[in-house]
Write an enzyme that holds these catalytic residues in place. Structure first.
Site, PDB file in Angstrom:
ATOM      1  N   CYS A 189       3.074 -48.468  40.217  1.00 48.96           N
ATOM      2  CA  CYS A 189       4.339 -49.073  39.769  1.00 48.96           C
ATOM      3  C   CYS A 189       4.110 -50.545  39.415  1.00 48.96           C
ATOM      4  O   CYS A 189       3.328 -51.212  40.064  1.00 48.96           O
ATOM      5  CB  CYS A 189       5.390 -49.024  40.875  1.00 48.96           C
ATOM      6  SG  CYS A 189       5.876 -47.372  41.373  1.00 48.96           S
ATOM      7  N   GLN A 195       5.552 -32.329  31.089  1.00 49.57           N
ATOM      8  CA  GLN A 195       6.223 -33.616  31.311  1.00 49.57           C
ATOM      9  C   GLN A 195       6.351 -33.900  32.806  1.00 49.57           C
ATOM     10  O   GLN A 195       6.679 -32.997  33.561  1.00 49.57           O
ATOM     11  CB  GLN A 195       7.612 -33.576  30.681  1.00 49.57           C
ATOM     12  CG  GLN A 195       7.592 -33.540  29.164  1.00 49.57           C
ATOM     13  CD  GLN A 195       7.406 -34.922  28.560  1.00 49.57           C
ATOM     14  OE1 GLN A 195       7.396 -35.937  29.264  1.00 49.57           O
ATOM     15  NE2 GLN A 195       7.234 -34.958  27.258  1.00 49.57           N
ATOM     16  N   GLU A 236      -0.085 -29.069  17.156  1.00 48.33           N
ATOM     17  CA  GLU A 236      -0.623 -29.856  18.266  1.00 48.33           C
ATOM     18  C   GLU A 236      -2.147 -29.724  18.220  1.00 48.33           C
ATOM     19  O   GLU A 236      -2.676 -28.666  17.885  1.00 48.33           O
ATOM     20  CB  GLU A 236      -0.035 -29.274  19.571  1.00 48.33           C
ATOM     21  CG  GLU A 236      -0.837 -29.466  20.824  1.00 48.33           C
ATOM     22  CD  GLU A 236      -0.945 -30.913  21.263  1.00 48.33           C
ATOM     23  OE1 GLU A 236       0.056 -31.649  21.207  1.00 48.33           O
ATOM     24  OE2 GLU A 236      -2.068 -31.310  21.656  1.00 48.33           O
ATOM     25  N   ASP A 240       6.448 -36.662  17.928  1.00 47.80           N
ATOM     26  CA  ASP A 240       6.332 -37.215  19.290  1.00 47.80           C
ATOM     27  C   ASP A 240       4.861 -37.556  19.541  1.00 47.80           C
ATOM     28  O   ASP A 240       4.187 -36.914  20.326  1.00 47.80           O
ATOM     29  CB  ASP A 240       6.829 -36.165  20.300  1.00 47.80           C
ATOM     30  CG  ASP A 240       6.802 -36.668  21.742  1.00 47.80           C
ATOM     31  OD1 ASP A 240       6.524 -37.866  21.956  1.00 47.80           O
ATOM     32  OD2 ASP A 240       7.058 -35.861  22.651  1.00 47.80           O
ATOM     33  N   CYS A 291       6.464 -43.079  22.862  1.00 44.68           N
ATOM     34  CA  CYS A 291       6.167 -43.646  24.190  1.00 44.68           C
ATOM     35  C   CYS A 291       5.607 -45.048  24.048  1.00 44.68           C
ATOM     36  O   CYS A 291       5.126 -45.617  25.023  1.00 44.68           O
ATOM     37  CB  CYS A 291       5.200 -42.734  24.949  1.00 44.68           C
ATOM     38  SG  CYS A 291       3.682 -42.422  24.061  1.00 44.68           S
TER      39      CYS A 291
HETATM   40  N1  SAH Z   1       6.017 -33.219  22.389  1.00 39.59           N
HETATM   41  C1  SAH Z   1       5.276 -32.906  23.582  1.00 39.59           C
HETATM   42  C2  SAH Z   1       4.002 -33.711  23.793  1.00 39.59           C
HETATM   43  C3  SAH Z   1       3.965 -35.125  23.326  1.00 39.59           C
HETATM   44  S1  SAH Z   1       2.553 -36.035  23.849  1.00 39.59           S
HETATM   45  C4  SAH Z   1       6.178 -33.000  24.794  1.00 39.59           C
HETATM   46  O1  SAH Z   1       7.300 -33.478  24.717  1.00 39.59           O
HETATM   47  O2  SAH Z   1       5.785 -32.548  25.858  1.00 39.59           O
HETATM   48  C5  SAH Z   1       1.638 -36.208  22.348  1.00 39.59           C
HETATM   49  C6  SAH Z   1       0.832 -34.985  21.993  1.00 39.59           C
HETATM   50  O3  SAH Z   1       0.160 -35.227  20.763  1.00 39.59           O
HETATM   51  C7  SAH Z   1      -0.266 -34.613  22.981  1.00 39.59           C
HETATM   52  O4  SAH Z   1      -0.041 -33.296  23.402  1.00 39.59           O
HETATM   53  C8  SAH Z   1      -1.567 -34.748  22.178  1.00 39.59           C
HETATM   54  O5  SAH Z   1      -2.535 -33.785  22.534  1.00 39.59           O
HETATM   55  C9  SAH Z   1      -1.083 -34.545  20.775  1.00 39.59           C
HETATM   56  N2  SAH Z   1      -1.898 -35.102  19.681  1.00 39.59           N
HETATM   57  C10 SAH Z   1      -2.649 -36.226  19.664  1.00 39.59           C
HETATM   58  N3  SAH Z   1      -3.160 -36.447  18.455  1.00 39.59           N
HETATM   59  C11 SAH Z   1      -2.729 -35.447  17.642  1.00 39.59           C
HETATM   60  C12 SAH Z   1      -2.900 -35.137  16.246  1.00 39.59           C
HETATM   61  N4  SAH Z   1      -3.625 -35.908  15.454  1.00 39.59           N
HETATM   62  N5  SAH Z   1      -2.291 -34.046  15.767  1.00 39.59           N
HETATM   63  C13 SAH Z   1      -1.532 -33.244  16.570  1.00 39.59           C
HETATM   64  N6  SAH Z   1      -1.336 -33.497  17.890  1.00 39.59           N
HETATM   65  C14 SAH Z   1      -1.924 -34.577  18.424  1.00 39.59           C
END
Ligand code: SAH
Length: 453
Positions: free
Chosen positions: A84, A285, A335, A383, A410
């Site tokens: 933290c 998550q 992904e 995301d 994020c």
């Molecule tokens: N939307 C999901 C995960 C988001 S985290 C959720 O809410 O749980 C970001 C994700 O992007 C990770 O799973 C990572 O493996 C993926 N990632 C990273 N680079 C990427 C790329 N170039 N193309 C597709 N996915 C990718």
């Protein structure tokens, strides 16, 4: 610039801001000093530790005028543990700071004037993490377990963590002494000796099911029956006890080999009314309560009527995709991690969805190919990881022009950078909503809604 202060100087400063990792910032003749533990609007006496050309570091000697938002950090190891960064700031102060951070980058980096709403926080911002990854190791010749110090692999010996679940505490407090008594030696990162590396405790909030994973150096585990019995006594709601073998000399927690010691190999959780099966190594998550808040926001911004085709880029195990699938005609998720795509497909089937499609690969290559093949998208959800969207993906968006984009981020700085590119290409950012996924830490999550104008 030459530093106006030097090492070991003592001076009184006014704290203007917080960095993205939660250190206070004071300026001496324009020269920034980073001061861990100091809060905005405080006056502090500080001791300069180190000066570089463009900035320096100092530590607090005395807080002469504390911030009205300063609180006593409830955790006794807050100043040592790297988990933290903001327990000394009231929760309301944390939420306001996260909003301000998003607002600042919208002005400074995105250069847009857009409403940034008050951060959506938790009503009970403690015990929220559903996954504890507890390193077991040695401090000299003393066996310890807890969490790492900031930017270090030294373990702060801990029996209780206020942001983890009670089950993780039960393992820390109850199992630790028993393991030592059984002669299960903790792994020593320097000598590479010792058997027990990590214990990972995962809890499914909605069902109360718990999984405990013991990460060992070798497969041979003569104490396993006694350890299984001890875990079952300490955590009566445990549903799965697994062993993962990691013989490698690495910082990565898991090895390739996972064995079931007792019970099931998965636990089940729900986000909203979507079910997820979680195995020892699945990505999931870590704050499911706020994940639901975040996804509801993303769903609101997507404004689906049931007729839309949606692309979910960077979809992980398809959590957002499945959340959207109920209200969309068709959802396509992409992904880069193939196992996550396997999980996404399994979870889609588990929930009975027939309008989802998942593909493994880089979003910046797969999505342009989809468009080339004639697929269309009304809404694009992205995301991405901290580094933001790949340029090639942004270029594809600007040439294919889906009418609505929902950007879950994020990292406010890369969000703002990417919004600038999208605005230059004809999109207008309508609103930004910060959501607090990680109370008491400096992590800041936000959702932005864009329309093609
Ligand atoms: N939307 C999901 C995960 C988001 S985290 C959720 O809410 O749980 C970001 C994700 O992007 C990770 O799973 C990572 O493996 C993926 N990632 C990273 N680079 C990427 C790329 N170039 N193309 C597709 N996915 C990718």
């Amino acid at each position: 610039m030459t530093a106006p202060v030097k090492k070991n100087d003592r001076l009184t400063v006014y704290i203007e801001d917080l960095t993205h990792d939660g250190a206070g910032v004071a300026k001496v003749d324009g020269y920034p000093l980073f001061i861990q533990g100091a809060l905005p609007d405080e006056t502090c006496e500080v001791h300069v530790m180190k000066t570089l050309k463009n900035y320096g570091f100092a530590k607090v000697v005395d807080i002469t005028e504390p911030s009205p938002n300063r609180v006593e950090p409830p955790c006794p190891v807050f100043n040592m543990c790297g988990g933290c960064q903001l327990q000394h700031l009231s929760y309301e102060g944390q939420l306001e700071w996260k909003r301000k951070m998003v607002r600042d980058v919208m002005q400074r980096i995105a250069k847009i004037d857009v409403p940034v709403h008050p951060t959506k926080g938790m009503s009970e911002p403690w015990n929220y993490r559903n996954k504890a990854q507890i390193p077991f190791g040695m401090n000299g010749d003393v066996p310890v377990a807890g969490f790492y110090r900031t930017k270090s692999h030294a373990i702060v010996d801990t029996n209780r963590c206020l942001i983890q679940t009670d089950e993780a505490d039960a393992i820390l407090e109850g199992l630790k002494p028993q393991l030592w008594a059984l002669g299960l030696t903790p792994y020593n990162e320097e000598t590479k000796q010792g058997q027990l590396r990590h214990v990972v405790v995962r809890k499914a909030r909605a069902t109360n099911e718990v999984m405990v994973v013991l990460v060992t150096k070798k497969r041979k585990f003569p104490q396993k029956d006694v350890v299984v019995e001890a875990i079952r006594k300490l955590v009566p709601n445990v549903k799965s006890i697994m062993q993962n073998v990691n013989p490698n000399n690495t910082n990565v927690i898991f090895g390739d080999d996972t064995i079931c010691l007792w019970g099931d190999t998965t636990i089940e959780d729900h986000i909203g009314d979507v079910r997820f099966e979680i195995s020892a190594r699945s990505f999931y998550q870590v704050n499911p309560i706020q994940t639901e808040v975040l996804y509801k926001q993303a769903l609101d911004y997507a404004a689906l009527t049931g007729e839309e085709t949606v692309i979910d880029a960077y979809c992980g195990i398809g959590t957002i995709s499945l959340f959207l699938a109920k209200q969309a005609k068709h959802v396509m998720g992409v992904e880069i991690v193939p196992q996550a795509i396997e999980d996404a497909k399994r979870n889609a089937a588990l929930n009975g969805f027939t309008n989802t499609y998942f593909e493994a690969g880089p979003a910046e290559e797969v999505i342009p190919r989809w468009f080339k093949e004639g697929k269309e998208a009304d809404v694009l959800m992205v995301d991405p990881p901290r580094k933001g969207c790949d340029n090639a993906l942004l270029e594809t968006i600007l040439s294919e022009r889906p009418k609505r984009i929902v950007y879950v981020s994020c990292n406010p700085a890369t969000l703002a950078r990417d919004l600038r590119v999208l605005e230059d290409g004809g999109y207008k950012t309508q609103e930004v909503q910060p959501v607090d996924m990680f109370p008491h830490t400096a992590h800041c999550e936000a959702v932005a809604w864009l329309e093609l104008v």
